[in-house]
Every structure is written in structure tokens, then in C-alpha cells.
Design an enzyme around this catalytic site. Structure first.
Site, PDB file in Angstrom:
ATOM      1  N   LYS A  54       0.826  -1.186  -0.083  1.00 22.24           N
ATOM      2  CA  LYS A  54       0.205   0.375   0.223  1.00 22.24           C
ATOM      3  C   LYS A  54       0.778   1.236   0.040  1.00 22.24           C
ATOM      4  O   LYS A  54       0.596   2.248  -0.891  1.00 22.24           O
ATOM      5  CB  LYS A  54      -0.878   0.053   1.374  1.00 22.24           C
ATOM      6  CG  LYS A  54      -1.897  -1.042   1.185  1.00 22.24           C
ATOM      7  CD  LYS A  54      -2.672  -1.243   2.481  1.00 22.24           C
ATOM      8  CE  LYS A  54      -3.595  -2.604   2.179  1.00 22.24           C
ATOM      9  NZ  LYS A  54      -4.375  -3.125   3.382  1.00 22.24           N
ATOM     10  N   GLN A  98      -4.941  -1.889   9.606  1.00 22.54           N
ATOM     11  CA  GLN A  98      -4.827  -3.123   8.676  1.00 22.54           C
ATOM     12  C   GLN A  98      -5.426  -4.280   9.856  1.00 22.54           C
ATOM     13  O   GLN A  98      -5.361  -4.378  10.929  1.00 22.54           O
ATOM     14  CB  GLN A  98      -3.406  -3.377   8.470  1.00 22.54           C
ATOM     15  CG  GLN A  98      -3.186  -4.705   7.912  1.00 22.54           C
ATOM     16  CD  GLN A  98      -3.477  -4.729   6.384  1.00 22.54           C
ATOM     17  OE1 GLN A  98      -3.911  -3.697   5.869  1.00 22.54           O
ATOM     18  NE2 GLN A  98      -3.621  -5.610   5.693  1.00 22.54           N
ATOM     19  N   ASP A 121     -11.634   2.380   3.836  1.00 20.04           N
ATOM     20  CA  ASP A 121     -12.085   0.742   3.605  1.00 20.04           C
ATOM     21  C   ASP A 121     -13.657   0.772   3.332  1.00 20.04           C
ATOM     22  O   ASP A 121     -13.820  -0.522   2.908  1.00 20.04           O
ATOM     23  CB  ASP A 121     -11.576   0.075   5.045  1.00 20.04           C
ATOM     24  CG  ASP A 121     -10.272  -0.401   5.017  1.00 20.04           C
ATOM     25  OD1 ASP A 121      -9.748  -1.002   3.983  1.00 20.04           O
ATOM     26  OD2 ASP A 121      -9.597  -0.416   5.973  1.00 20.04           O
TER      27      ASP A 121
HETATM   28  N1  GUN Z   1      -6.660  -6.978   5.971  1.00 17.88           N
HETATM   29  C1  GUN Z   1      -6.671  -7.649   4.690  1.00 17.88           C
HETATM   30  N2  GUN Z   1      -7.400  -6.963   3.676  1.00 17.88           N
HETATM   31  C2  GUN Z   1      -7.671  -5.665   4.275  1.00 17.88           C
HETATM   32  C3  GUN Z   1      -8.215  -4.427   3.779  1.00 17.88           C
HETATM   33  O1  GUN Z   1      -8.687  -4.063   2.463  1.00 17.88           O
HETATM   34  N3  GUN Z   1      -8.230  -3.634   4.727  1.00 17.88           N
HETATM   35  C4  GUN Z   1      -8.028  -3.574   5.929  1.00 17.88           C
HETATM   36  N4  GUN Z   1      -8.132  -2.605   6.643  1.00 17.88           N
HETATM   37  N5  GUN Z   1      -7.345  -4.829   6.440  1.00 17.88           N
HETATM   38  C5  GUN Z   1      -7.289  -5.768   5.768  1.00 17.88           C
END
Ligand code: GUN
Length: 298
Positions: A54, A98, A121
């Protein structure tokens, strides 16, 4: 030569990234420098990989990126007060915590603490509500990425039987809601099946488009799908392997088994995976623009 049935998310992600880059320029010309903050609590190895990706993509696209690493033993109160600070920071437009989080932290409390305007998200109940009622602000990243893949490859969704395998808050449920929207990229007849569904095959065998997000390696085999189906594989499962790492990545779909029977399929890796981050970048633009009263024309 065999026809290439693969749906390459990697290629679609590039088209999204190109658009995001031009939107970043547009915002910068108006004095807005889009910024995304990602918080990682603990040492989960897969999460570390995702968070780094990211950060790298943000930087590539001109989005300011900050990753905050917190210790595994971080308390819920500490995390909540960090979110308070980021909510108040006008230079920061997006907040992503996350998942998964350590046991001492209640994920729901974290989700509702994030300012919905900065919820890249689309996890906050306000944003989920806007999606369900057909007037979304941000879009759920992985499901929106899947819609972009279908659009890019001209796969008709309107009126089709779409079966979503899995009912998670992160993929299954928002996927179903996105495909139910009243627009030409959606308008699907959606069925969600899950671990407690009686006779899963009854539904999957009738699916024009099957979206597998069940978290079980190679769950989908040729005998449970329809001839000519489009298969979208969201799974990224670690399975034991005889290699240096000791593991390999496997989708929810047994790719080799279903390949002769499908019309199109997303590979793992290189399918859905790259789309999640691309849509996260797109959401960061949406939030940065909104917080500054700027309209981005689509
Ligand atoms: N863990 C795995 N995929 C994601 C996601 O798209 N967003 C978040 N916040 N955690 C994750």
C-alpha cells in the site's frame, strides 16, 4: 493455440492507477496533497507485506503515505486515541487500520471511531449504509476492484445469476450489495452462500458468475460450477509447500481443475489482488476531494 481465459487484474489496476495519478495532479493544482495513513498493529507477516504494498503504490501515484507500526501489545485505548488524532489532522485524508487486530482490541470499536469521511476501507456503518441504500460515498475496495475487472473485460453482469461464496464484512457482504446496485455494471441477481448453506452446489452450478471468497484453498472444483461460468477468485491461502518459504499461495478455486470448463477466470496471483490496492488509492482521492469540497468528475 489455447485461448487465454485469464482476467488480469494487474492490467486493470494499471488503468485505475493512471486515472488516480491524473486526479492526484488535479488535487495538487488546487493545493490539496492527498495523504493516506495506514496503521499496523503487531507482526503478522502477511499484513506486513500488504502494508508495504500500500505504501509503495501510494508513493508511485504521488499520494503521501505514512505507515504507523504499533507493538502487538498496544491497548485499545492507545489505538483509539491515535485515531482521534488522525481524525483531527486536516493534512491526513484517509485512515486504514490493517486487519486482523490482536485479541485485546475490539475491531468494531476501531471501525466506528474512524471519521466516516476518512474511511478508505468503507467499513464504517455510515458508509456501509450509504452503499446498501444505493448512494455510496467510498466503495469497498476488493468488491469494487472485481466490478472494475468485469467492466474492463466487457463481461455482462446485468440480469446474470451471480453467486458469492462467503459472507465476510470485507468481501462477501459488500460484494453482494455492490452487484445489487441499480446500474449497468451491476443489476445482478445475487445469491450469497456460506459455510452453513445447505447444498452449496445447487447454487454454484447455476452461477453465470461465481465469486469465491470463502478462505479455503482449492474449494471450488469443476463439478460444482456451470459450463462457461466466469470465475472470480478472491482467495489468498497459504498452503504447505516443498520450497524455501515452506508455503505457497493458493486461491479458493482449483484453477487447473476448472480451467477447461470456465469461460474466464482470475488467476492467483495477478487477478483480484492488485485491484484492492488500486481501489484503495481511488478511495483516498475521493476522501481527499470530499474533505476539501472539491468535486472529481467521473
Ligand atoms: N486486511 C486484509 N485486507 C484488508 C483491507 O482491505 N483493509 C484492512 N483494513 N485490512 C485488511
Amino acid at each position: 493455440m489455447e485461448q487465454d481465459k485469464n482476467l488480469y487484474g494487474k492490467i486493470v489496476a494499471q488503468t485505475i492507477n493512471d486515472r488516480v495519478m491524473s486526479e492526484v495532479d488535479y488535487l495538487k493544482n488546487k493545493g490539496v496533497y492527498p495523504k493516506l495513513t495506514v496503521i499496523l498493529v503487531g507482526e503478522d507477516p502477511a499484513s506486513k507485506v500488504y502494508v508495504r504494498r500500500k505504501e509503495k503504490t501510494s508513493q508511485k501515484l504521488g499520494i503521501i503515505s505514512e505507515t504507523i507500526y504499533l507493538e502487538e501489545k498496544t491497548s485499545e485505548i492507545e489505538l483509539l486515541s491515535l485515531i482521534d488524532k488522525l481524525n483531527a489532522d486536516r493534512e491526513n485524508h484517509g485512515i486504514l487500520v490493517q486487519s486482523p487486530l490482536p485479541d485485546q482490541i475490539n475491531e468494531n470499536k476501531i471501525i466506528i471511531k474512524i471519521d466516516p469521511a476518512k474511511d478508505v476501507d468503507c467499513f464504517h456503518p455510515q458508509n456501509v449504509g450509504l452503499l446498501v441504500s444505493g448512494n455510496p460515498y467510498v466503495l469497498p475496495c476488493t468488491p469494487a476492484g472485481i466490478v472494475e475487472i468485469l467492466k474492463y473485460y466487457d463481461i455482462a453482469v446485468s440480469g446474470k445469476n451471480v453467486v458469492v461464496l462467503g459472507r465476510s464484512n470485507i468481501v462477501g457482504k459488500p460484494m453482494a450489495n455492490l452487484l445489487l446496485q441499480k446500474n449497468e455494471n451491476a443489476n445482478a441477481t445475487v445469491t450469497v452462500v456460506h459455510s452453513r448453506t445447505n447444498d452449496i452446489e445447487f447454487y454454484t452450478k447455476n452461477a453465470d458468475i461465481l465469486i469465491a471468497a470463502i478462505g479455503k484453498a482449492h474449494f471450488v472444483k469443476k463439478d460444482i460450477i456451470k459450463e462457461g461460468a466466469v470465475i472470480i477468485d478472491v482467495g489468498i491461502n497459504r498452503i504447505e509447500a516443498d520450497n524455501e518459504k515452506g508455503y505457497a499461495l493458493a486461491g479458493d478455486v482449483d484453477f487447473e481443475d476448472v480451467l477447461p470448463k470456465v469461460s474466464r477466470i482470475t488467476p492467483v496471483p495477478g487477478g483480484v489482488g492488485p485491484m484492492t490496492i488500486a481501489m484503495l488509492m481511488q478511495n483516498t482521492i475521493t476522501t481527499a476531494a470530499f474533505q476539501n469540497g472539491i468535486e472529481i468528475k467521473k
